[in-house]
Design a protein around this motif. Sequence first.
Motif, PDB file in Angstrom:
ATOM      1  N   LYS A  51       0.730  -1.227   0.017  1.00 25.02           N
ATOM      2  CA  LYS A  51      -0.278   0.054  -0.035  1.00 25.02           C
ATOM      3  C   LYS A  51       0.833   1.489  -0.081  1.00 25.02           C
ATOM      4  N   ILE A  52       2.033   1.406   0.897  1.00 25.56           N
ATOM      5  CA  ILE A  52       2.623   2.500   0.914  1.00 25.56           C
ATOM      6  C   ILE A  52       3.439   2.867  -0.516  1.00 25.56           C
ATOM      7  N   LEU A  53       3.943   1.476  -0.993  1.00 22.39           N
ATOM      8  CA  LEU A  53       4.933   1.720  -2.410  1.00 22.39           C
ATOM      9  C   LEU A  53       3.826   2.193  -3.426  1.00 22.39           C
ATOM     10  N   LYS A  54       2.482   1.787  -3.243  1.00 23.68           N
ATOM     11  CA  LYS A  54       1.468   2.333  -4.108  1.00 23.68           C
ATOM     12  C   LYS A  54       1.263   3.778  -4.049  1.00 23.68           C
ATOM     13  N   GLN A  55       1.256   3.990  -2.895  1.00 23.24           N
ATOM     14  CA  GLN A  55       0.909   5.613  -2.332  1.00 23.24           C
ATOM     15  C   GLN A  55       1.968   6.356  -3.152  1.00 23.24           C
ATOM     16  N   TYR A  56       3.380   6.017  -2.779  1.00 23.48           N
ATOM     17  CA  TYR A  56       4.268   6.830  -3.295  1.00 23.48           C
ATOM     18  C   TYR A  56       4.385   6.970  -4.774  1.00 23.48           C
ATOM     19  N   THR A  57       4.319   5.717  -5.559  1.00 18.11           N
ATOM     20  CA  THR A  57       4.287   5.528  -6.878  1.00 18.11           C
ATOM     21  C   THR A  57       3.223   6.227  -7.444  1.00 18.11           C
ATOM     22  N   ASP A  58       2.037   6.511  -7.050  1.00 20.57           N
ATOM     23  CA  ASP A  58       0.885   7.161  -7.630  1.00 20.57           C
ATOM     24  C   ASP A  58       1.224   8.707  -7.245  1.00 20.57           C
ATOM     25  N   LEU A  59       2.011   8.926  -6.250  1.00 19.77           N
ATOM     26  CA  LEU A  59       2.244  10.639  -5.965  1.00 19.77           C
ATOM     27  C   LEU A  59       3.305  10.937  -7.105  1.00 19.77           C
ATOM     28  N   ILE A  60       4.294  10.155  -7.321  1.00 13.83           N
ATOM     29  CA  ILE A  60       5.306  10.413  -8.256  1.00 13.83           C
ATOM     30  C   ILE A  60       4.970  10.515  -9.796  1.00 13.83           C
ATOM     31  N   ILE A  61       3.891   9.444  -9.973  1.00 14.71           N
ATOM     32  CA  ILE A  61       3.265   9.702 -11.297  1.00 14.71           C
ATOM     33  C   ILE A  61       2.503  10.820 -11.390  1.00 14.71           C
ATOM     34  N   GLU A  62       1.640  11.170 -10.545  1.00 18.01           N
ATOM     35  CA  GLU A  62       0.984  12.443 -10.690  1.00 18.01           C
ATOM     36  C   GLU A  62       1.974  13.532 -10.842  1.00 18.01           C
ATOM     37  N   GLN A  63       3.007  13.657 -10.060  1.00 18.43           N
ATOM     38  CA  GLN A  63       3.898  14.668 -10.160  1.00 18.43           C
ATOM     39  C   GLN A  63       4.634  14.855 -11.833  1.00 18.43           C
TER      40      GLN A  63
END
Length: 502
Positions: A245-257
């Motif tokens: 879940k943590i990895l998903k949250q961070y990758t989603d954030l990085i993808i959005e940026q």
Amino acid sequence: MLLTTIILLLLLIFTICFYFKRKYFTLSRSVPGLSPHFLLGNLLQTGCLTGESYINIQANLKKKYGDIYQYWLGPYRYYVFNKAEHAQHVFNNKHIYDLPNLTFGTQFPLGLVSIKGATYRRHARIILPMFKKANVVQHLDIIIDCTDKLIHLWKNQNEQQENKLNTNIIQQSKNLLLDIISLVAFHYDLEAIEGNNQHYDSKELINAINIFTDAYDTLVKSVGIPIIIMKLYLKFNKKYQHALKILKQYTDLIIEQELQRQQHDKPKNVIALLVSSLQNNEIRERKEPEEEKQGLSRAELFDELLVLILAGFATTSTALSWFIYFMSKHPRVQDLIKKELRENNITCDTYITIQLLDRLTYVDCVLKELFRYAPIVNSARRSLTQDDVIDGVQLKKGDSVLIPLYNLHMDKRYWKLNPQEFIPERFNGEDKNHHPFALLTFGGGHRQCAGQDLARLELKVIITRLMQNVTFTDGGPDTNSGGQRQSLTNTPKHLAVYVHID
Ligand code: HEM
């Protein structure tokens, strides 16, 4: 009445077991091997369950049975082929030998390591070019900067306590390669090398990555267990699910940026290129036949990133640990590397460029010998898409074959100088023209390692940078005795060296 029922029931269970044992767990087709146990295959007999490394297991089986034998990894049967000519046949016939359904599918079912056919080709078109030599050289500065941080850490440690034995090399190698891959892939500094001055985000992410890789290690060790059981293990493992879940949250954030940024800039680094390949309309793409699909879905991109993190740091950091171990045991080789640096006017301050690296031919030999001699990855596996014959052995569609890479690296038939010895010079002399399929560190054929150009660059730069600044000496026969610890890769079991700042 009750007794009769119990007896009948036991008889029924016995008959079913007997049937399955006869049908699925017997040696066949006159290929030798250890007679497999029901469900466990050869796991018990070969010491796999008690921690024996896969590399030693294959070496022992080869000694016992020769070039061709059967090997049962739990319920899965592999036909094992030990000659370079066998490997050449398997890797050159991609229409017959494709990826088997492996445990990888449990952790990243949509990533490059798990997919086949048209889906693989769509992913490969996007991922493979990112890791070709021409594209990885742009990461040179990242690799140098991260290596300098590790050297700086060692300097500080030496100032605090002179001549202290370093027993933390494996973890420090992991931290270095983790920092490099996270900068290369995500453009994100995890600060794993510094360790104690991390900010919260890095700590949380490193923790998640560690839980993810530990789970992977467990899967590798229990590779004979049916995939469905592994899937259940991961599904109900709370720690693992939280890490995901943590990895998903961070990758989603990085993808959005990244999506925001791409409105202005052209994509250059790995995450930018991956994000630029995201499908515009996933629902529409899903309905297309696989051959017509374009780009990656978000779920596919997430799995690809997990593959790159895991494949990108565990293997390379193991190679680095082995390099440090070999240097501590072979001062002669270390001296020769330093001599080559001096001859090219490279001092501790010289900034490395690609042109400088190209001149270091002895370092190239050391790298090749490291790839031959260090037992990093044990095997490559394939399954047959149609019937075939190898060296007189009839194989059927659906059968699995295994090429024990390290057995080839150690096979006297393919090496003029003793393969049991660490001799980098062989690649400039007697073994210059070795059989191309006797050195298979990165596997072979259409499914060979996608990240090998990056791995080669990372290791050449790190080795050069380290040798510009430090010397490794042996920590003693007990603490620095090598051996192998099987996890995702094969790391040295006992590694302890002195790190002297030059
Ligand atoms: C010393 C370092 C490395 C070693 C020894 C290594 C070894 C291997 C081996 C043996 C395979 C299987 C090949 C086969 O079945 O024929 C493989 C596959 C793979 N490796 Fe590496 N690898 C290393 C570094 C890397 C790096 C740095 C990356 C990415 C950043 C990477 C990404 C991959 C991927 C994506 C695959 C799957 C390819 C496919 O299935 O098509 N590897 N690697």
